[in-house]
Design an enzyme around this catalytic site. Structure first.
Site, short mmCIF file in Angstrom:
data_model
loop_
_atom_site.label_atom_id
_atom_site.label_comp_id
_atom_site.label_asym_id
_atom_site.label_seq_id
_atom_site.Cartn_x
_atom_site.Cartn_y
_atom_site.Cartn_z
N GLU A 441 38.87 38.30 35.27
CA GLU A 441 37.75 38.70 36.15
C GLU A 441 37.02 39.98 35.75
O GLU A 441 36.25 40.49 36.55
CB GLU A 441 38.20 38.76 37.62
CG GLU A 441 38.63 37.41 38.16
CD GLU A 441 39.04 37.42 39.62
OE1 GLU A 441 39.18 38.50 40.19
OE2 GLU A 441 39.22 36.33 40.17
C1 BMA Z 1 42.17 36.68 42.24
C2 BMA Z 1 43.25 37.32 41.40
C3 BMA Z 1 43.83 38.54 41.98
C4 BMA Z 1 43.86 38.52 43.48
C5 BMA Z 1 43.50 37.20 44.06
C6 BMA Z 1 43.44 37.19 45.55
O1 BMA Z 1 40.93 37.03 41.85
O2 BMA Z 1 42.81 37.47 40.09
O3 BMA Z 1 43.12 39.66 41.52
O4 BMA Z 1 45.08 38.91 43.92
O5 BMA Z 1 42.28 36.85 43.56
O6 BMA Z 1 42.50 38.07 46.04
#
Ligand code: BMA
Length: 842
Positions: A441
């Site tokens: 991300e």
């Molecule tokens: C996603 C993951 C984590 C996070 C999850 C829940 O984007 O990559 O960064 O814990 O969401 O929010």
């Protein structure tokens, strides 16, 4: 005294000759001592470990997993800590020419002193380090390591920049990023010797590394090149014997090694090779090789390697809808199903082989064939990948960068490059590795999360240059040169959900559900090519809640939730979604149960939609498999290893043959999704039943499904069947595969209440519980006080059905058997009267 015989002397001489060139490895883990810098008292410590676990063992800090103790241990990582131990080296070892100290993991800013001489300054917990100590080693040695708090180092690095990098300060330190706090994890920045330390001693040559690379693979022949890294001090003639322990074949080669050359190759082959497959598509077959280094007939050193023969390709091809994203395993498109994996414990050295084995057994037995090792965690221990190899689980491996923008200065880039080289080399032998992915991300964050705000164009450019250098230059080059058979993917997801293209190209993270509050139905409306993240929170088991609140009753207002629910809107979102789809229980213990049903309901809906969309969609990995401590989170297995409702539902939703129903307006399309490579032909029956078991409609026919496909086998027109959707269930059976479809949301069902009668029997594995029900029971949940594992739970039972569930436990008794089902929580309709029926005669 009797004189030794000649034969005896000859044996001794022979042994001495054999012993001399043998390389040695001495572990320096175990008992160490530690102290706070400038403190004169030293305490016992366990290595591998962390300062926090050492302090905990001495009762000097409270257990951070309990209550809100996390807050009171923050001081630990603000201090500097020293570790020390003595070690002796035998005279024979000391005679050897070369000595190295090998550090497999130092967390993180460490100064290493041998006999008071600084021999290493380390600054990356993900790297391994080797130091030549041939000139410094003595027969009695003192090894001391000073670990510096990351805080001041991060501050100093941050002050060098005119702008703030998103998610400063963690971006400056190469250590597991989740330790700085995540929306499911505590802030505990560990420090210490977190992996092995060993002393390597050798005479003239050593086998530093071996990589058996498959260069060509056909049905009849696998050609393999063994790449050997040899370190020699002088010109030497040595021989190498590589034994295929599965077939007994031995491949021999001789080299003239010298200090000037380190890389050597030996060709190998396997006739009629057996391929490595994921467990759901075949056998994860492994070949076991031993590589022996010899001088004449004298053994020097050996390494064992398990290898799997397989090809894995990521296929990204433009098509009429966008661009594909799927993997071919051994030339066949494979649907990837599983979850995202995070570290199993905030204290990484505490993860035992037993815990790893249990979790990966859970993965395989839940029909998952893929895990994504997420970039905010850690490049896992070798044991993790060994188990994935054995169990036939593919690994999407992120490099360890997550949700941030990282520095781009030369020192940082070099550090990252070495980290990548270390880890790609360490892991490339594993057939389970399916992909190397740059980050989690970061790209989405940069483009969508407001990280550019308040910065100048020049600063944007500088930050992006840093990103580009790591993720489009350094990492892909390392993968390409060291592990060319596996693809590199820049960032997960390819496009954030704010970019329309996320549905048509690459992998996607769909957080419209949960973070943006969209209903679960959204999962059915927008389906990407490969869903690498989507999820929903639930409460952990009652056991986990009791554990961290330190009380027997379940109280969701307990103050300990302040640190055991890390998402600011978490509780509110759970309630909002629950109100949309489920009855909302008033009692806290029941609320926990329904929160798990809610999570399972949403994620199961998504998995079905993704799999129905095959081959447009070729993968579904939910967020997240496990926890690193007991907490309210998106996990399907809680921090104490207990399966939530989602794990049971996922197990069914991931079966190779899935029956699924898509209800739109007045029709229900019935699908068979077939992940096997065989076509299927089965007798198919549809039965519409009311909740008392009265058959309202029945239809039977033969249905077929092509290999590796998804197809509608029937469409049911609801208008033609006058049913009460709140009191009717559709049972679809395709051969032995059965699926139950309900026509309305769980909260709108009129579920009968009835007494539950059960029979309990003892067996070798624990207890068997047998039920039979007169009317439909939805989401039957069994619990007892004792620790154990239910072979099935949260299941539905049709009227007249009987079921036996195994409770695996080491306990001799079970107490407080509690059985509930969803019917217990409806308040919005007149309850259907209980049926007095006791089929078990108890
Ligand atoms: C996603 C993951 C984590 C996070 C999850 C829940 O984007 O990559 O960064 O814990 O969401 O929010």
């Amino acid at each position: 005294m009797r004189k030794p015989g000649v034969l005896y002397l000859l044996i001794l001489i022979g042994l001495a000759a054999c012993e001399a060139p043998k390389n040695e490895l001495q572990s320096l883990t175990g008992d160490w001592q530690f102290s706070q810098e400038n403190d004169s008292i030293w305490y016992p410590s366990k290595v591998p470990g962390t300062v926090q676990t050492d302090l905990l063992a001495l009762d000097k800090i409270p257990d951070p997993f309990l209550l809100n103790n996390e807050d009171s241990i923050q001081w630990v990582s603000e201090k500097n800590w020293r570790y020390k131990r003595q070690f002796s080296v035998s005279e024979a070892t000391l005679q050897k020419t070369k000595h190295f100290l090998k550090f497999d993991g130092l967390d993180t800013y460490a100064e290493v002193y041998l006999n008071d001489i600084l021999i290493l300054s380390a600054n990356n917990a993900f790297r391994s380090w080797e130091v030549d100590i041939s000139d410094a080693i003595l027969s009695e040695n003192r090894l001391e390591i000073l670990f510096k708090s990351p805080d001041s180092i991060e501050k100093a690095e941050a002050s060098k920049l005119e702008y703030e990098l998103p998610e400063t300060p963690r971006v400056f330190t190469r250590k597991p990023q989740f330790q700085y706090g995540w929306d499911w994890g505590p802030t505990i920045k560990t420090m210490g010797i977190w992996r092995d330390i060993s002393l390597v001693s050798y005479e003239t040559v050593r086998l530093k590394e071996a990589f058996l690379q498959t260069t060509s693979l056909t049905d009849t022949l696998a050609e393999i090149t063994a790449h050997l890294s040899l370190e020699a001090l002088e010109y030497e003639e040595i021989s190498v014997e590589i034994t295929n322990n599965n077939t007994g074949e031995v491949f021999k080669s001789s080299f003239e090694v010298s200090a000037a050359q380190t890389e050597y190759t030996v060709p190998l082959s396997i006739t009629n090779p057996k391929l490595w497959w994921t467990h759901n598509l075949g056998t994860p077959y492994l070949y076991d090789f031993t590589i022996q280094l010899k001088k004449g007939q004298t053994f020097i050193e050996s390494i064992s390697k398990k290898i799997g023969l397989r090809t894995i390709e990521l296929i990204t091809e433009k098509d009429t809808l966008g661009e594909s994203f799927y993997f071919k395993l051994n030339g066949k498109p494979v649907y990837m199903k599983g979850a995202n994996y995070i570290p199993q414990d905030i204290f990484l050295p505490n993860v035992t082989l037993e815990a790893r084995t249990k979790l990966l057994d859970d993965v395989a037995r839940s029909n998952m064939n893929t895990l994504r090792v997420w970039g905010g965690g850690v490049y896992e221990d070798n044991a993790f990948y060994d188990l994935c190899d054995e169990k036939g689980i593919l690994v999407w491996q992120d490099f360890m960068f997550a949700c941030a923008m990282y520095p781009g200065d030369a020192a940082f880039l070099e550090n990252v490059k070495q980290e990548a080289i270390d880890n790609v080399k360490r892991l490339r032998q594993h057939p389970s590795i399916a992909l190397w992915c740059g980050n989690n991300e970061n790209s989405e964050g940069w483009h969508r999360w407001g990280w550019k705000d308040g910065k100048t164009e020049a600063q944007h450019q500088e930050i992006w240059n840093g990103y580009y250098a790591v993720f489009n230059h350094i990492l892909p080059r390392v993968v390409d040169s060291l592990h060319p058979s596996v693809s590199y993917w820049e960032s997960s997801p390819k496009y954030g959900r704010g970019d329309e293209r996320y549905q048509f190209e690459g992998d996607a993270h769909d957080w419209w559900v949960w973070h943006d509050g969209y209903p679960f139905e959204h999962f059915e409306a927008q389906i990407p090519r490969f869903m690498s993240e989507f999820g929903f929170q639930s409460f952990p088991s009652h056991e986990a809640i009791r554990y961290f609140t330190e009380q027997d009753s379940i109280d969701l207002n307990h103050p300990a939730f302040a640190s055991h629910q890390k998402h600011a809107r978490g509780f509110q979102l759970i309630r909002e979604y629950m109100e949309r789809d489920f009855p909302v229980p008033e009692n806290d213990s029941d609320y926990v149960y329904v929160s798990q049903l809610l999570q399972a309901f949403g994620i199961e809906k998504a998995i079905h939609a993704h799999r129905r969309a095959k081959p447009y969609n070729m993968g579904t990995l939910f967020w997240q498999l496990n926890d690193c401590w007991p907490v309210v989170s998106w996990s399907s297995i809680d921090g104490l290893g207990n399966w939530k409702a989602l794990q049971y539902k996922a197990k069914m939703a991931f079966e190779n043959v899935l029956i699924s129903a898509e209800q739109k307006n007045d029709s229900v399309a019935i699908y068979v999704v077939n992940d096997t490579f065989e076509s299927l032909a089965e007798t198919t029956t549809f039965t519409l039943l009311d909740f008392y078991g009265n058959v309202l409609y029945e239809n039977e026919f033969e249905a077929e499904c092509l290999p590796n496909s998804s197809a509608i086998i029937y469409t049911l027109a609801l208008k033609e069947l006058s049913i009460d959707p709140t009191f009717t269930v559709l049972k679809i059976a395709f051969g032995k595969h059965v699926y139950l479809h309900y026509f309305v949301k769980p909260k709108d069902l009129k579920l009968p209440r009835q007494e539950f009668h059960s029979k309990i029997e003892r067996n070798d594995s624990g207890f068997l519980i047998t039920f039979k029900v007169a009317a439909l029971r939805k989401n039957v949940f069994l619990s007892v006080t004792e620790k154990g594992f239910w072979s099935d739970n949260y299941f539905d039972m049709l009227p007249g059905e009987s079921k036996t569930v195994q409770f695996y436990t080491e306990s001799d008794t079970i107490t407080n058997l509690n059985i509930k089902s969803l019917a217990d929580f409806y308040t919005n309709y007149e309850a259907i009267p209980p049926i007095d029926y006791n089929p078990c005669n108890i």
